[in-house]
Design a protein around this motif. Structure first.
Motif, PDB file in Angstrom:
ATOM      1  N   ILE A 148       0.842  -1.203   0.000  1.00  0.00           N
ATOM      2  CA  ILE A 148       0.000   0.000   0.000  1.00  0.00           C
ATOM      3  C   ILE A 148       0.875   1.250   0.000  1.00  0.00           C
ATOM      4  CG2 ILE A 148      -1.685   1.298   1.357  1.00  0.00           C
ATOM      5  CD1 ILE A 148      -2.733  -1.434   2.372  1.00  0.00           C
ATOM      6  N   ALA A 149       1.933   1.221   0.818  1.00  0.00           N
ATOM      7  CA  ALA A 149       2.837   2.372   0.868  1.00  0.00           C
ATOM      8  C   ALA A 149       3.533   2.569  -0.471  1.00  0.00           C
ATOM      9  CB  ALA A 149       3.872   2.167   1.975  1.00  0.00           C
ATOM     10  N   GLY A 150       3.904   1.487  -1.121  1.00  0.00           N
ATOM     11  CA  GLY A 150       4.566   1.601  -2.412  1.00  0.00           C
ATOM     12  C   GLY A 150       3.676   2.226  -3.468  1.00  0.00           C
ATOM     13  N   LEU A 151       2.405   1.820  -3.516  1.00  0.00           N
ATOM     14  CA  LEU A 151       1.477   2.437  -4.457  1.00  0.00           C
ATOM     15  C   LEU A 151       1.259   3.907  -4.116  1.00  0.00           C
ATOM     16  CD1 LEU A 151      -1.221  -0.360  -4.954  1.00  0.00           C
ATOM     17  CD2 LEU A 151       0.542   0.370  -6.566  1.00  0.00           C
ATOM     18  N   GLY A 152       1.246   4.193  -2.820  1.00  0.00           N
ATOM     19  CA  GLY A 152       1.099   5.590  -2.403  1.00  0.00           C
ATOM     20  C   GLY A 152       2.280   6.440  -2.855  1.00  0.00           C
ATOM     21  N   ARG A 153       3.487   5.896  -2.738  1.00  0.00           N
ATOM     22  CA  ARG A 153       4.670   6.634  -3.189  1.00  0.00           C
ATOM     23  C   ARG A 153       4.637   6.878  -4.691  1.00  0.00           C
ATOM     24  NH1 ARG A 153       7.148   3.276   0.744  1.00  0.00           N
ATOM     25  NH2 ARG A 153       7.603   1.691  -0.822  1.00  0.00           N
ATOM     26  N   ALA A 154       4.209   5.855  -5.436  1.00  0.00           N
ATOM     27  CA  ALA A 154       4.132   6.015  -6.890  1.00  0.00           C
ATOM     28  C   ALA A 154       3.081   7.050  -7.268  1.00  0.00           C
ATOM     29  CB  ALA A 154       3.807   4.667  -7.541  1.00  0.00           C
ATOM     30  N   GLY A 155       1.932   7.024  -6.566  1.00  0.00           N
ATOM     31  CA  GLY A 155       0.886   8.003  -6.845  1.00  0.00           C
ATOM     32  C   GLY A 155       1.331   9.423  -6.557  1.00  0.00           C
ATOM     33  N   HIS A 156       2.034   9.605  -5.469  1.00  0.00           N
ATOM     34  CA  HIS A 156       2.523  10.939  -5.116  1.00  0.00           C
ATOM     35  C   HIS A 156       3.558  11.426  -6.134  1.00  0.00           C
ATOM     36  CE1 HIS A 156       5.155  13.823  -2.957  1.00  0.00           C
ATOM     37  NE2 HIS A 156       3.986  14.257  -2.468  1.00  0.00           N
ATOM     38  N   ALA A 157       4.441  10.535  -6.559  1.00  0.00           N
ATOM     39  CA  ALA A 157       5.437  10.924  -7.555  1.00  0.00           C
ATOM     40  C   ALA A 157       4.779  11.301  -8.870  1.00  0.00           C
ATOM     41  CB  ALA A 157       6.433   9.775  -7.768  1.00  0.00           C
ATOM     42  N   PHE A 158       3.743  10.548  -9.253  1.00  0.00           N
ATOM     43  CA  PHE A 158       3.035  10.863 -10.494  1.00  0.00           C
ATOM     44  C   PHE A 158       2.330  12.216 -10.403  1.00  0.00           C
ATOM     45  CE2 PHE A 158      -0.818  10.698 -13.124  1.00  0.00           C
ATOM     46  CZ  PHE A 158      -0.257  10.426 -14.365  1.00  0.00           C
ATOM     47  N   ALA A 159       1.701  12.476  -9.258  1.00  0.00           N
ATOM     48  CA  ALA A 159       0.949  13.717  -9.098  1.00  0.00           C
ATOM     49  C   ALA A 159       1.854  14.936  -9.032  1.00  0.00           C
ATOM     50  CB  ALA A 159       0.093  13.636  -7.834  1.00  0.00           C
ATOM     51  N   THR A 160       3.048  14.773  -8.507  1.00  0.00           N
ATOM     52  CA  THR A 160       3.949  15.912  -8.332  1.00  0.00           C
ATOM     53  C   THR A 160       5.016  16.000  -9.415  1.00  0.00           C
ATOM     54  OG1 THR A 160       5.379  14.590  -6.881  1.00  0.00           O
ATOM     55  CG2 THR A 160       3.626  15.885  -5.834  1.00  0.00           C
ATOM     56  N   GLY A 161       4.958  15.086 -10.386  1.00  0.00           N
ATOM     57  CA  GLY A 161       5.949  15.109 -11.451  1.00  0.00           C
ATOM     58  C   GLY A 161       7.280  14.534 -11.058  1.00  0.00           C
ATOM     59  N   GLU A 163       9.998  11.300  -9.989  1.00  0.00           N
ATOM     60  CA  GLU A 163      10.402  10.058 -10.656  1.00  0.00           C
ATOM     61  C   GLU A 163       9.782   8.863  -9.947  1.00  0.00           C
ATOM     62  OE1 GLU A 163      14.465   7.599 -11.942  1.00  0.00           O
ATOM     63  OE2 GLU A 163      14.594   9.541 -10.909  1.00  0.00           O
ATOM     64  N   ILE A 164       9.098   8.044 -10.709  1.00  0.00           N
ATOM     65  CA  ILE A 164       8.444   6.859 -10.154  1.00  0.00           C
ATOM     66  C   ILE A 164       9.446   5.716 -10.067  1.00  0.00           C
ATOM     67  CG2 ILE A 164       6.659   5.117 -10.538  1.00  0.00           C
ATOM     68  CD1 ILE A 164       4.994   7.245 -11.929  1.00  0.00           C
ATOM     69  N   ASP A 165       9.505   5.095  -8.914  1.00  0.00           N
ATOM     70  CA  ASP A 165      10.360   3.923  -8.722  1.00  0.00           C
ATOM     71  C   ASP A 165       9.631   2.715  -9.314  1.00  0.00           C
ATOM     72  OD1 ASP A 165      11.765   1.698  -7.813  1.00  0.00           O
ATOM     73  OD2 ASP A 165      12.244   2.602  -5.885  1.00  0.00           O
ATOM     74  N   ARG A 217      10.952  -3.871 -13.933  1.00  0.00           N
ATOM     75  CA  ARG A 217      10.709  -2.567 -14.564  1.00  0.00           C
ATOM     76  C   ARG A 217       9.807  -2.697 -15.786  1.00  0.00           C
ATOM     77  NH1 ARG A 217      16.823  -0.189 -13.869  1.00  0.00           N
ATOM     78  NH2 ARG A 217      16.464   0.839 -11.858  1.00  0.00           N
ATOM     79  N   ARG A 218      10.021  -3.744 -16.542  1.00  0.00           N
ATOM     80  CA  ARG A 218       9.161  -3.952 -17.710  1.00  0.00           C
ATOM     81  C   ARG A 218       7.721  -4.236 -17.271  1.00  0.00           C
ATOM     82  NH1 ARG A 218       9.981  -8.321 -22.680  1.00  0.00           N
ATOM     83  NH2 ARG A 218       8.130  -7.645 -23.851  1.00  0.00           N
ATOM     84  N   ALA A 219       7.571  -4.989 -16.191  1.00  0.00           N
ATOM     85  CA  ALA A 219       6.219  -5.256 -15.686  1.00  0.00           C
ATOM     86  C   ALA A 219       5.536  -3.963 -15.267  1.00  0.00           C
ATOM     87  CB  ALA A 219       6.289  -6.230 -14.511  1.00  0.00           C
ATOM     88  N   ALA A 220       6.299  -3.056 -14.644  1.00  0.00           N
ATOM     89  CA  ALA A 220       5.706  -1.783 -14.225  1.00  0.00           C
ATOM     90  C   ALA A 220       5.262  -0.961 -15.425  1.00  0.00           C
ATOM     91  CB  ALA A 220       6.715  -0.995 -13.389  1.00  0.00           C
ATOM     92  N   ARG A 221       6.026  -1.000 -16.496  1.00  0.00           N
ATOM     93  CA  ARG A 221       5.696  -0.186 -17.670  1.00  0.00           C
ATOM     94  C   ARG A 221       4.580  -0.779 -18.514  1.00  0.00           C
ATOM     95  NH1 ARG A 221      12.036   0.227 -19.298  1.00  0.00           N
ATOM     96  NH2 ARG A 221      12.712   1.651 -17.653  1.00  0.00           N
ATOM     97  N   GLU A 222       4.600  -2.113 -18.657  1.00  0.00           N
ATOM     98  CA  GLU A 222       3.718  -2.746 -19.629  1.00  0.00           C
ATOM     99  C   GLU A 222       2.689  -3.696 -19.026  1.00  0.00           C
ATOM    100  OE1 GLU A 222       6.235  -4.697 -22.437  1.00  0.00           O
ATOM    101  OE2 GLU A 222       7.549  -2.960 -22.717  1.00  0.00           O
TER     102      GLU A 222
END
Length: 355
Positions: A148-161, A163-165, A217-222
């Motif tokens: 849950i924390a990991g998805l939260g970090r990705a969401g925050h990075a996306f919203a603020t521009g 870099e998404i891990d 990384r490929r799984a995250a992208r595709e």
């Protein structure tokens, strides 16, 4: 007779060319996977037993134990595995090596040393020993909270521009939706979840190989339709966004990591996992761990990775057919060459005899 021999050799040459060409084309069209096939578990266990017995007789176990004791920090997971194999073979270490081992174990496991190690591990996961990491870090990672924390970090990075891990994002999405994802694509959700936790911890410790990182990384992208993530409210919603074909390599990877965890335990699984340069190697390591869990770490440490991984495979039928075709081709060419020389010599002798 010579004409019949030439005809037979010519036929053998043609058949060898056809067999060699067909087998070669099949191998090249799916190289290198077509060249090897997996051994059965009982065969793997038997071959590992023979290899370790030979290593023990050659003194390799003693040498590896001495080398492990020289390392700083010492890897007590590997040391214990070598000692276990020595005990299994009825071959205790020499007295001087045993005394040195006992002295170092007492120093590394004193209350003060363990307290310092735990504090260092809490501040920086890269300074964790395998024992500390498995004891303190892995149980928490088996819960949904890190995902849950990991998805939260990705969401925050996306919203603020920011870099998404991508690796963290892939592990979080797969870990949180493991049960639903596995229902859709087959496999074991428990193994996938354990594998995701192991790989997350290995990454935090700096022990996650680059080849495995690329798959995640490929799984995250595709692997997911991230356009619909804003509407996801449950693990089932996340699983519904998955693209099974693109996600399958990552799920296989995590399931193999989970197989290591189940067969070896957390510390040994982390140790073995760090040796897998790609998904194929991880799969073979998991196969050996399933077949011979008590001897996997000792085998890897003593035999070396290349030799150890070969225990899981044998030449495929296609490779054997190619070898047979090449052998037949060589035999036919040698026969035709010998026949031509013999014919030439006989003709020369007849001319000489006629004067």
């Amino acid at each position: 007779m010579r004409a019949a021999a030439r005809a037979i050799l010519s036929l053998l040459l043609v058949l060898s060319l056809v067999l060699t060409g067909w087998s070669g084309w099949q191998l090249l069209s799916n190289w290198p996977a077509a060249a090897l096939t997996e051994k059965a578990a009982d065969r793997i266990a038997a071959d590992l037993s023979v290899a370790l017995a030979r290593a023990g007789q050659a003194g390799d176990l003693d040498a590896r134990l001495a080398a492990l004791l020289d390392e700083t920090p010492r890897n007590w997971t590997a040391i214990s595995a070598i000692e276990g194999e020595m005990a299994r073979q009825g071959h205790p270490p020499p007295s001087d090596l045993a005394a040195r081992r006992d002295q170092l174990h007492a120093a590394d496991h004193s209350a003060a040393t363990r307290a310092r190690a735990c504090a260092a591990c809490a501040l920086d996961p890269r300074r964790c020993t395998l024992e500390n990491a498995a004891l303190c870090g892995l149980p928490a990672l088996m819960t949904p909270l890190p995902d849950i924390a990991g998805l939260g970090r990705a969401g925050h990075a996306f919203a603020t521009g920011g870099e998404i891990d991508e690796v963290d994002l892939a592990l979080s999405a797969v870990g949180l939706g493991a049960a639903a994802l596995v229902v859709a694509s087959g496999g074991s959700s428990a193994a996938v979840k354990a594998g995701a936790a192991s790989l997350r911890l290995a990454r935090a410790m700096g022990r996650l190989p680059a080849g495995l990182t690329r798959v995640l990384r490929r799984a995250a992208r595709e692997g997911f339709d991230w356009g619909g993530i804003a509407g996801a409210r449950s693990a089932e919603d996340i699983a519904a966004l998955a693209r099974p074909a693109e996600l399958r390599p990552a799920l296989n990877l995590l399931e193999d990591g989970g197989r290591l965890h189940r067969a070896l335990g957390p510390a040994a699984a982390l140790h073995v996992l760090s040796h897998a340069e790609d998904a194929t190697e991880l799969k073979r390591l998991a196969m050996i761990a399933d077949a011979a869990p008590a001897r996997t770490v000792a085998g890897l440490e003593t035999l070396g990775k290349s030799r150890f991984l070969r225990l899981a495979t044998r030449l495929s039928n296609r490779a054997l057919h190619l070898a047979a075709g090449l052998a037949g081709l060589a035999a036919a060419l040698a026969g035709l060459f010998a026949n031509a020389i013999t014919t030439g010599l006989l003709r020369g002798l007849r001319r000489v005899a006629r004067g």
